[in-house]
Design an enzyme around this catalytic site. Structure first.
Site, short mmCIF file in Angstrom:
data_model
loop_
_atom_site.label_atom_id
_atom_site.label_comp_id
_atom_site.label_asym_id
_atom_site.label_seq_id
_atom_site.Cartn_x
_atom_site.Cartn_y
_atom_site.Cartn_z
N ARG A 121 0.81 -1.23 0.00
CA ARG A 121 0.00 0.00 0.00
C ARG A 121 0.84 1.27 0.00
NH1 ARG A 121 -2.65 -3.20 3.63
NH2 ARG A 121 -4.48 -4.21 2.77
N LYS A 143 2.79 11.58 -10.77
CA LYS A 143 1.94 10.70 -11.58
C LYS A 143 2.74 9.44 -11.88
CE LYS A 143 -1.09 13.64 -14.37
NZ LYS A 143 -1.39 13.98 -15.77
N GLU A 185 9.48 19.04 -24.68
CA GLU A 185 8.75 19.38 -23.45
C GLU A 185 9.28 20.67 -22.83
OE1 GLU A 185 6.07 17.65 -22.72
OE2 GLU A 185 6.41 15.57 -23.37
N LYS A 227 6.98 23.18 -13.65
CA LYS A 227 6.16 22.01 -13.36
C LYS A 227 5.83 21.95 -11.86
CE LYS A 227 4.88 17.44 -14.28
NZ LYS A 227 5.02 16.16 -14.92
N GLU A 237 -4.75 17.36 -11.02
CA GLU A 237 -5.19 17.75 -12.35
C GLU A 237 -6.70 17.99 -12.46
OE1 GLU A 237 -3.21 15.78 -15.59
OE2 GLU A 237 -4.60 16.60 -17.05
N ARG A 241 -3.17 22.12 -13.97
CA ARG A 241 -2.18 21.14 -14.41
C ARG A 241 -2.36 20.76 -15.88
NH1 ARG A 241 0.41 16.20 -10.84
NH2 ARG A 241 1.75 15.42 -12.49
N ASN A 245 -0.54 19.91 -20.74
CA ASN A 245 -0.96 19.09 -21.88
C ASN A 245 -0.95 19.86 -23.19
OD1 ASN A 245 -1.30 16.78 -20.40
ND2 ASN A 245 -3.44 17.22 -19.91
N HIS A 248 -0.55 18.21 -26.50
CA HIS A 248 -0.75 16.79 -26.23
C HIS A 248 -2.08 16.24 -26.74
CE1 HIS A 248 2.88 17.24 -23.90
NE2 HIS A 248 2.86 15.99 -23.49
N HIS A 252 -1.00 13.22 -28.67
CA HIS A 252 -1.38 11.85 -28.27
C HIS A 252 -2.08 11.14 -29.42
CE1 HIS A 252 -1.32 12.83 -23.69
NE2 HIS A 252 -0.20 12.24 -24.06
N HIS A 265 7.56 10.18 -28.23
CA HIS A 265 6.53 11.04 -27.65
C HIS A 265 6.81 12.53 -27.95
CE1 HIS A 265 3.66 12.65 -24.78
NE2 HIS A 265 4.64 13.31 -24.18
#
Ligand code: NAD
Ligand code: ZN
Length: 363
Positions: A121, A143, A185, A227, A237, A241, A245, A248, A252, A265
């Site tokens: 956990r 993340k 980025e 960031k 998010e 946040r 993106n 993106h 994506h 990417h």
């Protein structure tokens, strides 16, 4: 050495950035409070280059350490790998007092981070990123995730690291294509939040591309600051946040329609940023000079701004599919000037089509 703090109450943590600062790792491990065995998680490319040095450092500080290397590559960022790591943790005697050190790019960071989040956990982990993507993006923000056959990063958790150690000397062994893709980025951070950073990227491409570590330090530090600020404001998010993106939504979809094989990417994001630039112009938010300025900077890093074989229909379908999978509205992050972005959910399909059409051929 520069230290940036990610302010998240009791989950706050430091990001240390500098050349040759790996020696700080034992102190960071001490500060994490974990007293048990350390699992050094890495991949099969990074292990032979840097693994032994890091393991020796941890052992030299009197800590038990087991190295767990995953096969390199995005295709191994999956639940089976997490299960394998957890088996190795148990065999090495890790318990709730254990700690994971993630040494590698974003694939290692995401997979190791998720393993640390799930193991008993949740045990603490320290990020030691070795790619540009990981040093300016994935190691900061908590993340963690692995991919599912039906979608990227679908199985995941928010699990903040207890610290991030960015030693820029790791970049010396990074392949050039990975370096350039990661810099997409950084350019993104300039566009969304800091015109000065963008201008720095415009002026210093030669030094950055030859991996001059002095030239690379400022964009890495600024990226982490940007960031860290966004994450501190919106850890999970719900709003701000999403600025990260930028490029993106298109990017994506481009990755998906090219089966994740044609582009790295960052390369897909570079095309996506150019599409977002065209969309902003379409929406009347910026003029041609913004679009060409952004494209020239992307181009200066040897990154693509267009994809001739792009299918507008397929890319649009992928964007809608992504939206459905994430139960959101189709949201576009667009610049209204260099260094500032806004969110738009009212973009018409015809406008998105024209933006995609523009990156079929444009520079
Ligand atoms: P990666 O981890 O696959 O690394 C790229 C390649 O470089 C790999 O082959 C790796 O083995 C190799 N490598 C790593 N460091 C090296 C070094 N110093 N010298 C030589 N080779 C080295 O890819 P990446 O671009 O770092 O990360 C991409 C991943 O990050 C994706 O899975 C993406 O989803 C994830 N990501 C996560 C977040 C987040 O917030 N968690 C943000 C952005 C990206
Ligand atoms: Zn990205």
């Amino acid at each position: 050495m520069k230290t940036i703090h990610v302010e998240l109450g009791e989950r706050s943590y430091p990001i240390l950035i500098g050349q040759g600062i790996l020696a700080e790792l034992p102190a960071l491990i001490e500060q994490s409070g974990a007293r048990g065995t350390i699992a050094l998680v890495t991949d099969t490319n990074v292990a032979p280059l840097h693994g032994a040095r890091v393991e020796a450092l941890i052992r030299g500080a009197g800590r038990r350490c087991v190295t767990c290397a995953m096969p390199a590559g995005e295709e191994h960022k999956r639940l089976a790998q997490v299960e394998s790591f957890i088996g190795q943790f148990l065999e090495a005697g890790l318990d709730r007092a254990g700690l994971v050190v993630a040494l590698g790019g974003g694939v290692v960071g995401d997979t190791a981070g998720y393993a640390a989040a799930a193991f008993m956990r949740g045990i603490p982990f320290v990020q030691v990123p070795t790619t540009i993507v990981a040093q300016v993006d994935s190691s900061v923000g908590g993340k963690t995730a692995v991919n599912h056959a039906l979608g990227k990063n679908i199985i995941g958790a928010f699990h903040q690291p207890s610290s991030v150690l960015i030693d820029t000397t790791f970049l010396r062994t990074l392949p050039d294509r990975e370096l350039r893709a990661g810099l997409a980025e950084v350019i993104k951070h300039g566009v969304i939040a800091d015109e000065k950073l963008f201008a720095y990227m415009e002026s210093n491409s030669a030094a950055i591309l030859r991996k001059d570590l002095d030239a690379l330090e400022y964009p890495i530090v600024r990226s982490c600051e940007i960031k860290a600020a966004v994450v501190a404001e919106d850890e999970h998010e719900h709003g701000a946040r999403a600025d990260l993106n930028y490029g993106h939504t298109f990017g994506h979809a481009i990755e998906a329609v090219s089966n994740y094989t044609r582009f790295l990417h960052g390369e897909a994001i570079a095309i996506g940023m150019n599409a977002a630039g065209h969309l902003a112009r379409e929406l009347g938010l910026v003029d041609d000079s913004f679009v060409s300025r952004q494209a020239a900077c992307i181009w200066a890093y040897g990154l693509p701004t267009a994809w001739e074989e792009l299918s507008v229909d397929a890319t649009l379908a992928a964007m809608k599919h992504d939206k459905k999978a994430r139960a959101g509205t189709l949201k576009f992050i667009v610049a209204d000037r260099m260094g500032h972005v806004i969110h738009r959910t009212d973009v018409g399909e015809d406008q998105a089509r024209r933006a995609l059409g523009a990156v079929q051929a444009s520079r």
